[in-house]
Design an enzyme around this catalytic site. Structure first.
Site, PDB file in Angstrom:
ATOM      1  N   LYS A  77       0.816  -1.135   0.105  1.00 57.80           N
ATOM      2  CA  LYS A  77      -0.028  -0.186   0.111  1.00 57.80           C
ATOM      3  C   LYS A  77       1.055   1.182  -0.144  1.00 57.80           C
ATOM      4  O   LYS A  77       2.015   1.192   0.684  1.00 57.80           O
ATOM      5  CB  LYS A  77      -0.863   0.123   1.206  1.00 57.80           C
ATOM      6  N   SER A 152      -9.592   1.606   3.139  1.00 59.74           N
ATOM      7  CA  SER A 152      -8.856   2.718   2.114  1.00 59.74           C
ATOM      8  C   SER A 152      -7.955   1.661   1.501  1.00 59.74           C
ATOM      9  O   SER A 152      -7.224   1.966   0.440  1.00 59.74           O
ATOM     10  CB  SER A 152      -8.041   3.666   3.006  1.00 59.74           C
ATOM     11  N   SER A 176      -9.773  -0.769   7.181  1.00 62.91           N
ATOM     12  CA  SER A 176      -9.325  -0.669   5.929  1.00 62.91           C
ATOM     13  C   SER A 176      -8.500  -1.718   5.170  1.00 62.91           C
ATOM     14  O   SER A 176      -8.390  -1.717   4.134  1.00 62.91           O
ATOM     15  CB  SER A 176      -8.253   0.369   5.574  1.00 62.91           C
TER      16      SER A 176
HETATM   17  N1  GLN Z   1     -13.251   3.779   6.377  1.00 59.25           N
HETATM   18  C1  GLN Z   1     -12.514   4.268   7.676  1.00 59.25           C
HETATM   19  C2  GLN Z   1     -12.067   5.712   7.523  1.00 59.25           C
HETATM   20  O1  GLN Z   1     -12.220   6.246   6.678  1.00 59.25           O
HETATM   21  C3  GLN Z   1     -11.133   3.314   7.888  1.00 59.25           C
HETATM   22  C4  GLN Z   1      -9.914   3.796   7.449  1.00 59.25           C
HETATM   23  C5  GLN Z   1      -8.678   3.001   7.693  1.00 59.25           C
HETATM   24  O2  GLN Z   1      -8.917   1.898   8.309  1.00 59.25           O
HETATM   25  N2  GLN Z   1      -7.694   3.413   7.407  1.00 59.25           N
HETATM   26  O3  GLN Z   1     -11.528   6.273   8.416  1.00 59.25           O
END
Ligand code: GLN
Length: 479
Positions: A77, A152, A176
């Site tokens: 990532k 994400s 994420s």
């Molecule tokens: N979808 C969550 C957010 O927008 C989780 C993001 C993540 O785990 N990095 O914060």
């Protein structure tokens, strides 16, 4: 061209002379060149470098001195640092930034002869649930290209699902890794907080962030965790607990499983998802596992607590991006303040700005007791309640997400709708427990969805063993 879907098959093919690391990398590069222009999972591909590495590792294999991930092709990532490569967290503000060092996880993968094939698109600074907030444009779900891959770590989940690499690393602050794994039909594991070093991970919310693997199966997930986990002198929060043997045996132990009624009764939970989970619960009972329904009256507060605390931490973590230290700088600033303001105004995306503002607000003198401190207290209550449940039970079982992957652009307009996507996943980050998403189901709309298991801190071995059993015994094709 042949893509192996497990490391076991990959290394078998290499050892038997049927294939080689070099051929395998060539095949992945070919698939990336065919599929990536549309899917947009990779933001950088290290073609020459990975072919060169493959050659060296083929030689090491011949000489019997290869590491335990020899020939495993991995994508990383874009918020995890890879030495001498650009790392941007999909943000304009890090444009042109090149890392001087490897994140500990990358260092450990390389040491075991994994091949890093490129870096993967994500939501800017890992903020999002759809991989749409990226300067590189949205990632597409390889199973239906009009749909999001989740976020994400959507680049990571789609790269694995589209067979553009065997395994990917993602980061999970509120889901994420698990949510995109669920949307793309792969396995995704968020380890216990502190199990994996965060050195070299671009911080979003430091007391929530964890790096973890996304893979086609539980075995590969376990293998990669075994390599990346463990104490690191560069991350003082990393745990000194011994790393277990995660490449697990199927123990077939009878388990005690808690199901949180509030999750299954959630308004808006897709009925097919609910039915599938109910069916698995019945099957588990028939196999002699003990399953109990519990009430968990905190479900409603999880998402607000998560967003108060993570935005507070983000507003502090992202203060370092000032146009002076890294990456992008505004043109023709008049003075220092101008440099800060214009750089940040021009180079942070809308969602990142929203979170910095919210975080600054909840930490501000007049409000910090009402929001930040209150949320810390709620975090403690949720942690205590969860520990209490896990004293009596091995696992907490739930769906990973309330729905399957949605259409690109559909939830962009209302951030609060998007935030509710995280309702089942943020729990494990608030408490620091490990949790996994298993690709057990397929919806009649054609999209996959996952079952989530949350377990005691540092019980990854049990979590992975039971996951293995679930994947083998409770999915139709038993693979
Ligand atoms: N979808 C969550 C957010 O927008 C989780 C993001 C993540 O785990 N990095 O914060």
């Amino acid at each position: 061209m042949k893509h192996y879907t497990s490391y076991k098959d990959t290394i078998k093919a290499i050892n038997s002379g049927k294939s080689s690391c070099y051929t395998i990398v060539q095949d992945y590069l070919k698939t990336i060149s065919e599929k990536n222009p549309e899917i947009n999972a990779f933001v950088q591909v290290f073609s020459e470098e990975s072919l060169q590495r493959a050659k060296e590792i083929d030689q090491k294999i011949l000489e019997g001195r290869a590491g335990k991930l020899a020939g495993m092709v991995i994508g990383i990532k874009d918020n995890i640092c890879i030495k001498n490569h650009n790392v941007t967290a999909s943000s304009k503000i890090l444009k042109g930034f090149e890392s001087l060092y490897n994140a500990t996880v990358v260092e450990r993968l390389i040491k075991e002869d994994a091949i890093i094939i490129g870096s993967l698109n994500c939501d800017e600074f890992a903020m999002g649930s759809a991989s749409e907030n990226s300067i590189y444009g949205p990632v597409r779900n390889p199973l239906n290209r009009n749909k999001v891959p989740g976020g994400s770590s959507g680049g990571s989940s789609s790269a694995v699902a589209a067979k553009m690499c065997l395994v990917a690393l993602g980061s999970d602050t509120g889901g994420s890794i698990r949510q995109p794994a669920s949307f793309c039909g792969v396995v995704g594991l968020k380890p216990t907080y502190s199990r994996v070093s965060r050195y070299g991970l671009i911080a979003y919310a430091s007391s929530f962030d964890q790096i973890g693997p996304l893979a086609n199966n539980v075995e590969d997930t376990a293998l990669v965790l075994e390599v990346i986990a463990g104490i690191d002198k560069n991350d003082s929060t990393s745990s000194s607990r011994k790393v277990g043997n995660y490449t697990c045996v199927n123990t077939k132990e009878k388990r005690k499983i808690a199901v949180l009624l509030d999750c299954l009764e959630l308004d808006g939970l897709d009925s097919e998802i609910k039915n599938s989970i109910d069916k698995t619960i019945e099957e588990l009972k028939q196999e002699g596992h003990e399953v109990e329904y519990l009430s968990f009256p905190y479900l409603d507060v999880l998402v607000p607590t998560y967003y108060v605390l993570t935005t507070a931490e983000a507003s502090s973590n992202l203060a370092r991006f000032d146009g002076v230290h890294y990456g992008y700088r505004t043109e023709h600033p008049k003075n220092l303040e101008d440099t800060y303001i214009n750089t940040r105004t021009e180079a942070f995306g809308e969602e990142v700005k929203r979170r910095i503002m919210l975080g600054t607000f909840v930490l501000s003198a007049g409000y910090k007791d009402d929001y930040y401190k209150k949320s810390q207290q709620v975090r403690r209550i949720v942690q205590d309640k969860t520990n209490e449940i896990l004293k009596d039970f091995d696992f907490i079982l739930s769906p990973t997400t309330p729905h399957t992957a949605f259409d690109i652009g559909k939830k962009q307009t209302d951030p609060t709708v998007m935030y509710l996507e995280d309702i089942f996943t943020v729990h494990a980050n608030i408490t620091g427990n490990p949790a996994i998403s298993l690709p057990m189901y397929k919806h009649t709309n054609g999209m996959p969805f996952g079952l989530q298991l949350l377990s005691k801190k540092f019980s990854e071995r049990e979590l992975l063993s039971f996951s293995l059993e679930l994947m083998h015994e409770y999915t139709k094709d038993g693979k």
